[in-house]
Design a protein around this motif. Structure first.
Motif, PDB file in Angstrom:
ATOM      1  N   LYS A 188      -4.892   1.505 -12.644  1.00 24.50           N
ATOM      2  CA  LYS A 188      -5.389   2.555 -11.751  1.00 24.50           C
ATOM      3  C   LYS A 188      -4.582   2.577 -10.459  1.00 24.50           C
ATOM      4  CE  LYS A 188      -9.772   4.432 -10.114  1.00 24.50           C
ATOM      5  NZ  LYS A 188     -11.198   4.201  -9.930  1.00 24.50           N
ATOM      6  N   ARG A 189      -4.311   1.386  -9.926  1.00 29.70           N
ATOM      7  CA  ARG A 189      -3.565   1.299  -8.664  1.00 29.70           C
ATOM      8  C   ARG A 189      -2.091   1.627  -8.857  1.00 29.70           C
ATOM      9  NH1 ARG A 189      -8.022  -0.828  -8.714  1.00 29.70           N
ATOM     10  NH2 ARG A 189      -9.277  -1.263  -6.849  1.00 29.70           N
ATOM     11  N   MET A 190      -1.555   1.237 -10.021  1.00 26.92           N
ATOM     12  CA  MET A 190      -0.156   1.588 -10.314  1.00 26.92           C
ATOM     13  C   MET A 190       0.016   3.094 -10.385  1.00 26.92           C
ATOM     14  SD  MET A 190       0.913  -1.211 -13.186  1.00 26.92           S
ATOM     15  CE  MET A 190       2.187  -0.232 -13.932  1.00 26.92           C
ATOM     16  N   ARG A 191      -0.940   3.771 -11.022  1.00 26.00           N
ATOM     17  CA  ARG A 191      -0.870   5.232 -11.179  1.00 26.00           C
ATOM     18  C   ARG A 191      -0.850   5.913  -9.810  1.00 26.00           C
ATOM     19  NH1 ARG A 191      -4.301   8.563 -14.338  1.00 26.00           N
ATOM     20  NH2 ARG A 191      -4.083  10.696 -13.630  1.00 26.00           N
ATOM     21  N   ARG A 192      -1.744   5.426  -8.895  1.00 29.64           N
ATOM     22  CA  ARG A 192      -1.821   6.005  -7.557  1.00 29.64           C
ATOM     23  C   ARG A 192      -0.477   5.819  -6.833  1.00 29.64           C
ATOM     24  NH1 ARG A 192      -6.307   3.183  -5.087  1.00 29.64           N
ATOM     25  NH2 ARG A 192      -7.579   4.092  -6.714  1.00 29.64           N
TER      26      ARG A 192
END
Length: 586
Positions: A188-192
């Motif tokens: 999720k954080r990588m996508r952001r």
């Protein structure tokens, strides 16, 4: 900034692009299954040989070993062919999907109104149509493949291992959900971070485009250090986003390695205990270790693919954001072709305001223009002269009221047929990178050479074109930099002559020119306006003294109208404007 779109929604929007290639996709997944069979059979062969060797060595013959070896070799040959298909045809399928998406994106951008481009940086759009879609090729090919292979390996491994020991299998597979939770957290954080990175690339593109297109202004003010600093700041911001991205990626990969180790320890410790207590055979333990290796190799591939997955998702998300931008101006279902145009134009209680702005630019405009009439629009900047003219070809949609051409509401006319009947000559001429011939020909695709030369002659451009080294085949440079202002303007006028529209809009077409060029261009414009309904937005008021009707447009709407003589006699706004500008015009 847009909120993050859910992964499920992105996949739903992306899946239809596979429809054209479903045959290739199914064959690709079949090949993926074949490569998986090869990997899953190997531990079974090793378990069989290990158990035979430890318990029934006398039964393990050369023939059995060679048969198993031959069988595995055949599987490997099938695996090689399947892998070749996946790497070749599968990748081409991904590239075709990327091409389809780029085509759709460009087609959608062509439909968007002026309002969208008023609020969007071209550099951002360039990033979305180029680099954002590069990763879609890998994503489109590998995403179904990698997840299908992982699913098959996990399912088949689970079933085979359960056959040896359900309890040991459950112990090993209980670790997978923990691995999945850690993966979801970091994903999720990588996508952001990937999205921020894409956005910043767009910002850098926009800044570079701005700086390079304005390079003459930059150099004239000796402001290279300012541009360098602006670029350094944007570049530094991009680096910080990359730092954030790699921090999460490192956490993701490290947590996966930790679970790798935990799973191996679980197999060795629990498996050895099970073997001591006679719950499994030595062959089973070896098979367990090999299956765990196969499983972890598969998971590691999915982990490595996760970066590509997030890049692909980000590219699809930014693609969808543009595709979801509403087409504000489109043909009505019952729209008709505009034919045999005489040029009678009527503004009926027309008001207009830009989106996101509270005040009207134009309020309750009523105006009737007879066919062939020459209307001049004058007044202070910001009075809405250009906006009023932009409403005729529906570059913007009226907020209220209606505009009629030959008695037909322009909203009931197809956009293409409406715009085909209107020619525009603007102050800021845009010439495409290419030859003069191509730029004039843009006014009427498929025009003959005779038509193009005739249009150039009517525009007073043929003479200077003929004097150029390559004549009509002279390359004009990006935005026509190799031509003077007057030459560019005459090429743009030739383009409109070639189009031959019954309605003409001249938007301060000579205001940026020197006196000599202005006289030449003015002569061309007068020739162009003959017999056409013409709207002239004038900065130099001396150029519109002969207009049939002059409208003085201010923030209060049309405050005066009449001929030059009538308005001068009135002694109002026009008189003061003319006195002011007339002094400069000599």
């Amino acid at each position: 900034m847009h909120s993050q779109i859910s992964t499920l929604h992105l996949i739903k929007r992306f899946v239809p692009y596979f429809k054209k290639y479903k045959g290739v996709l199914f064959l690709d997944l079949f090949c993926a299954a074949l490569t998986t069979v090869c990997e899953l059979v190997f531990p079974l062969i090793v378990r069989y040989i290990t158990d035979m060797g430890m318990n029934h060595l006398e039964s393990l013959t050369v023939q059995i070993i060679l048969t198993l070896g031959g069988f595995y070799l055949v599987l490997r040959l099938i695996d090689t062919a399947a892998n070749y298909y996946m790497a070749d045809v599968g990748h081409i399928m991904g590239a075709k999907i990327e091409t389809d998406m780029r085509k759709d994106l460009f087609a959608h951008l062509q439909k968007l109104s002026y309002s969208y481009y008023d609020e969007t940086k071209i550099g951002q759009l360039m990033a979305r149509i180029t680099s954002d879609l590069f990763d879609v090729t890998e994503f489109a090919h590998h995403c179904p493949e990698e997840f299908f292979i992982a699913f098959l390996k996990i399912l088949v491994s689970f079933l085979i291992l359960c056959n040896s020991s359900v309890l040991l299998t459950v112990i090993i597979f209980a670790i997978l959900p923990l691995m999945l939770l850690a993966a979801m957290y970091f994903n999720k954080r990588m996508r952001r971070a990937f999205k921020k990175s894409r956005n910043q690339i767009g910002e850098i593109n926009a800044q570079v485009e701005d700086s390079l297109l304005g390079v003459r202004v930059v150099k004239s003010f000796a402001n290279e250090p300012i541009e360098t600093e602006k670029f350094r700041s944007g570049n530094e911001k991009f680096l910080n986003i990359k730092r954030e991205m790699y921090k999460y990626m490192a956490g993701f990969q490290s947590s996966t390695r930790l679970f790798d180790g935990i799973m191996y320890i679980a197999v060795v410790v629990a498996g050895s205990l099970f073997m001591i207590y006679g719950k499994i055979t030595p062959g089973d333990l070896v098979a367990y270790l090999l299956y765990v290796t196969t499983l972890l190799t598969s998971i590691r591939r999915v982990v490595e693919f996760t970066e590509q997955f997030q890049r692909g998702m980000t590219g699809i998300e930014r693609f969808i954001e543009v595709m979801d931008a509403p087409v504000e101006i489109r043909d009505e279902p019952d729209a008709e072709e505009l034919k045999d145009v005489k040029g009678d134009i009527q503004f009926d209680h027309v008001s207009f305001r830009y989106s996101g702005v509270d005040e009207d630019v134009l309020t309750n405009i009523n105006l009737h223009v007879a066919p062939g009439q020459n209307i001049a629009l004058v007044g202070p900047s910001g009075g809405g002269k250009t906006t009023l003219c932009n409403l005729i070809p529906r570059f913007y949609e009226v907020t209220s009221g209606r505009i009629l051409i030959d008695g037909q509401d322009i909203k009931k006319i197809t956009l293409q047929s409406l715009r085909n009947q209107i020619g525009t000559v603007q102050q800021e001429v845009y010439l495409f990178s290419g030859t003069i011939y191509e730029n004039i020909g843009y006014g009427k695709p498929g025009a003959t050479q005779e038509e193009i030369i005739r249009a150039a002659k009517l525009a007073g451009a043929h003479e200077f074109i003929a004097d150029l080294p390559d004549g009509y085949n002279t390359y004009v440079g990006e935005r026509g930099v190799k031509l003077s202002g007057g030459q560019k303007q005459r090429v743009s006028i030739a383009r409109v002559f070639l189009k031959n529209p019954p309605v003409l809009i001249l938007d301060e077409a000579t205001s940026a020119l020197d006196n000599e060029s202005e006289k030449l261009v003015q002569r061309s414009l007068e020739e162009l306006a003959k017999g056409r309904t013409t709207f002239t937005i004038a900065h130099r008021l001396t150029t519109i003294r002969n207009a049939d009707l002059i409208l003085v447009l201010t923030e209060d709407g049309i405050v005066e109208k009449g001929t030059h003589q009538q308005l001068m006699a009135l002694g109002g706004v026009y008189h003061s404007l003319y006195s002011m500008y007339g002094a400069f015009d000599g």
